[in-house]
Design a protein around this motif. Structure first.
Motif, PDB file in Angstrom:
ATOM      1  N   ALA A 142       0.828  -1.209   0.000  1.00 46.04           N
ATOM      2  CA  ALA A 142       0.000   0.000   0.000  1.00 46.04           C
ATOM      3  C   ALA A 142       0.859   1.255   0.000  1.00 46.04           C
ATOM      4  CB  ALA A 142      -0.926  -0.005   1.213  1.00 46.04           C
ATOM      5  N   ALA A 143       1.956   1.241   0.748  1.00 43.69           N
ATOM      6  CA  ALA A 143       2.849   2.402   0.784  1.00 43.69           C
ATOM      7  C   ALA A 143       3.480   2.645  -0.582  1.00 43.69           C
ATOM      8  CB  ALA A 143       3.923   2.203   1.852  1.00 43.69           C
ATOM      9  N   PHE A 336     -11.250   6.883  -0.607  1.00 43.33           N
ATOM     10  CA  PHE A 336     -10.343   5.956   0.069  1.00 43.33           C
ATOM     11  C   PHE A 336      -9.870   6.534   1.405  1.00 43.33           C
ATOM     12  CE2 PHE A 336      -9.568   4.252  -4.325  1.00 43.33           C
ATOM     13  CZ  PHE A 336      -9.961   2.948  -4.061  1.00 43.33           C
ATOM     14  N   GLY A 337      -9.684   7.855   1.458  1.00 44.63           N
ATOM     15  CA  GLY A 337      -9.228   8.484   2.688  1.00 44.63           C
ATOM     16  C   GLY A 337     -10.223   8.335   3.813  1.00 44.63           C
ATOM     17  N   VAL A 338     -11.516   8.432   3.506  1.00 49.61           N
ATOM     18  CA  VAL A 338     -12.548   8.241   4.526  1.00 49.61           C
ATOM     19  C   VAL A 338     -12.486   6.815   5.079  1.00 49.61           C
ATOM     20  CG1 VAL A 338     -15.039   8.130   4.927  1.00 49.61           C
ATOM     21  CG2 VAL A 338     -14.074  10.012   3.597  1.00 49.61           C
ATOM     22  N   ALA A 339     -12.316   5.841   4.185  1.00 48.14           N
ATOM     23  CA  ALA A 339     -12.199   4.446   4.640  1.00 48.14           C
ATOM     24  C   ALA A 339     -10.945   4.250   5.491  1.00 48.14           C
ATOM     25  CB  ALA A 339     -12.165   3.509   3.426  1.00 48.14           C
ATOM     26  N   ALA A 394      -6.371   2.414   3.785  1.00 52.26           N
ATOM     27  CA  ALA A 394      -7.511   1.723   3.166  1.00 52.26           C
ATOM     28  C   ALA A 394      -7.036   0.650   2.204  1.00 52.26           C
ATOM     29  CB  ALA A 394      -8.394   2.740   2.433  1.00 52.26           C
ATOM     30  N   TRP A 395      -5.881   0.845   1.570  1.00 46.93           N
ATOM     31  CA  TRP A 395      -5.352  -0.136   0.624  1.00 46.93           C
ATOM     32  C   TRP A 395      -4.615  -1.280   1.320  1.00 46.93           C
ATOM     33  CZ3 TRP A 395      -2.861   4.476  -2.379  1.00 46.93           C
ATOM     34  CH2 TRP A 395      -3.874   5.157  -3.083  1.00 46.93           C
ATOM     35  N   THR A 396      -4.344  -1.129   2.595  1.00 49.92           N
ATOM     36  CA  THR A 396      -3.606  -2.160   3.326  1.00 49.92           C
ATOM     37  C   THR A 396      -4.491  -3.375   3.559  1.00 49.92           C
ATOM     38  OG1 THR A 396      -2.183  -0.552   4.422  1.00 49.92           O
ATOM     39  CG2 THR A 396      -2.432  -2.681   5.502  1.00 49.92           C
TER      40      THR A 396
END
Length: 426
Positions: A142-143, A336-339, A394-396
Motif C-alpha cells: 500500500a505504501a 479511500f481516505g474516509v475508509a 484503506a489499501w492495506t
C-alpha cells in the motif's frame, strides 16, 4: 554548467532514496522516482516551449526575485536574504534563495537546473510519504502504491516541474507532521530538535503553514499516553485560539504579526480580485462569493470550492480542463481516505487526530482565501498529501488479528505487524 548541476541533482536523488529506505524498498522505489524525475523535466521543457499557452504565474515572479538575489550576491557576497531584507518576498525567502543559488553557480538563468531542484524536492516528498504511511500502519504494498500515485498526480507533477514553491511547501509540511507522529511512537530529543529547522524552513516558504502545524505537533510532542477525546480536543483548541487572539503580547509578537499580515493580505478584497483575474490555470476561473466582504462569510460554498473544484461542468481554459483529470483522482482519494480514517480511528485515534488537526483548520483557512479555482487547486496540495496517507491505510490488507477488540481506554487495536515496520522518522 547547468547540465552538470542536473547530473549532480540526479545523484542526490539516488542518495536520498538509498538513505531514506531499506535496501529492498529502495531497489523497488528508485526506478519509479527516476522516471518521475525525468517526467518533470520533460514537462518543464514542453511547457516552456509553449505546450500550454496560458501556463505560468508565481513561478515567473520567483524567477525574477531569484535573479535579484543573485545580482545582490555578485555585488555584496553570498548571504541569506531575508523577507525584510528583500522587502517583498512575502514568505518565499528560502525558496527564492535556493533558486538564486542555482543562478549564481551557473552565472545566469538556469531554468532546467531550477526545475531539476524542484523535481528532487518532489521525489524526496514521495520518500517521506512512503515512510509516513508505513509509520501509520500501511503495509509495504500500500505504501508503494501511495508513492506511485503521489509521484504522478497530474497537478503535483505539473507544479513541481517549474519554480513554483508548492512542492517545497508540501515537503516541509509532511516532514514536519511525520516528525510529530514519530514523537507519539517514541519520544526522542533528536526528533524534537529536528522540528526547529523544519519549522524555520516552512516559515521561510509559507509562514502561515508553520502555524497550521503547531496544533498537530503539540499533540505529538506532548507524549500523551492516553488518547485525547474529540470533545476535549475541541475545548483545548478553542482555548488555544482564545489565548492567541485575546492576549495582546501574543498578538504583537513578531511571528504572529507576520502570520496575521500574510493571512489578512490573502483575505483582502484587493488580493481576492487580483487572484481572480490572474493568468495560467487561473485564467477565467475566478469565483466571487456573496460573503458581504467578510473572509468568513459564505464559508460553506467556499469550502465546497476549496475542496472539490474544478467541477466537471466548470468552463475555462485548456489548462483548467486538463486539471479535471487531477480532480477525478482527488475525488477517489477522498473516498479511500474516509475508509482509511475509519480504520485508523478504530486502531489509533491519536494518530488520526493529529492528521485532522492539520486537515480541518487548513481547509478552513484556505476557504477564507478562496477566489480562484486554479489557484486553490494548487494551494491545497498539503491537504491532498495528508488525505492520501489515509488512503494507504484503506489499501492495506487487514490482518485477521486486527479484528480483535481494542484494549480498554486507549482506543487502539493490536498491531501485530509493527515489529516488521521500519523505524519512525528521525
Amino acid at each position: 554548467m547547468e547540465i552538470s548541476i542536473v547530473v549532480l541533482i540526479v545523484g542526490m536523488l539516488v542518495l536520498a532514496v538509498r538513505a531514506g529506505l531499506d535496501a529492498t524498498a529502495a531497489k523497488r522505489v528508485l526506478p519509479v522516482l527516476v522516471v518521475a524525475f525525468m517526467a518533470r523535466l520533460a514537462a518543464h521543457l514542453s511547457l516552456r516551449g509553449g505546450a500550454l499557452i496560458d501556463y505560468g504565474g508565481d513561478n515567473v515572479v520567483y524567477d525574477l526575485w531569484a535573479q535579484e538575489i543573485a545580482d545582490q550576491w555578485r555585488r555584496d557576497g553570498i548571504s541569506y536574504v531575508t523577507v525584510s531584507g528583500a522587502g517583498r518576498l512575502y514568505g518565499a525567502a528560502l525558496h527564492c534563495n535556493l533558486l538564486a543559488l542555482i543562478r549564481y553557480i551557473c552565472d545566469g538563468p538556469a531554468p532546467l537546473a531550477s526545475a531539476a531542484l524542484m523535481a528532487l524536492m518532489a521525489c524526496v516528498l514521495c520518500v517521506v510519504m512512503y515512510r509516513f504511511a508505513r509509520m501509520l500502519g500501511a503495509d509495504e504494498r500500500a505504501a508503494f502504491r501511495l508513492l506511485v500515485v503521489v509521484a504522478f498526480m497530474p497537478a503535483f507533477l505539473l507544479h513541481t516541474s517549474d519554480t513554483y514553491k508548492d512542492g517545497v511547501n508540501a515537503l516541509l509540511v509532511m516532514a514536519t507532521l511525520a516528525v510529530g507522529v514519530s514523537l507519539t511512537r517514541r519520544f526522542g530529543l533528536g526528533r524534537l530538535l529536528l522540528l526547529a529547522p523544519l519549522l524555520w524552513a516552512l516559515w521561510n516558504v509559507r509562514p502561515y503553514m508553520a502555524f497550521m502545524c503547531v496544533l498537530p505537533l503539540a499533540l505529538g510532542v506532548s507524549g500523551l499516553k492516553h488518547v485525547v477525546s474529540l470533545r476535549s480536543l475541541v475545548v483545548l483548541t478553542a482555548l488555544a485560539m482564545v489565548v492567541l487572539f485575546q492576549f495582546e503580547f501574543v498578538m504583537k509578537s513578531e511571528p504572529v504579526e507576520a502570520m496575521r499580515n500574510q493571512l489578512e493580505y490573502a483575505q483582502s478584497p484587493a488580493a481576492q480580485n487580483s487572484n481572480a483575474g490572474l493568468s495560467g490555470w487561473r485564467h477565467g476561473s475566478g469565483v466571487a462569493f456573496d460573503d458581504g466582504g467578510l473572509p468568513w462569510g459564505a464559508l460553506g460554498p467556499k469550502l465546497v470550492y476549496t475542496l472539490l473544484s474544478p467541477f466537471p461542468w466548470t468552463p475555462g481554459s485548456l489548462a483548467l480542463q486538463l486539471g479535471k483529470i487531477d480532480t477525478c483522482v482527488w475525488y477517489a482519494l477522498i473516498c479511500f481516505g474516509v475508509a482509511g480514517a475509519r480504520r485508523l480511528w478504530l486502531r489509533d485515534r491519536r494518530m488520526l487526530l493529529i492528521l485532522l488537526l492539520f486537515l480541518v483548520p487548513g481547509a478552513l483557512v484556505y476557504a477564507t482565501t478562496m477566489a480562484n479555482i486554479g489557484l486553490i487547486a494548487r494551494q491545497r496540495m498539503p491537504l491532498v498529501m495528508v488525505t492520501s496517507l489515509l488512503c494507504a491505510l484503506a489499501w492495506t490488507r487487514t490482518p485477521p488479528e486486527e479484528q480483535a477488540s481494542p484494549a480498554p481506554g486507549d482506543g487502539r487495536r493490536p498491531e501485530p505487524e509493527r515489529a516488521a515496520q521500519p523505524a519512525a522518522l528521525s
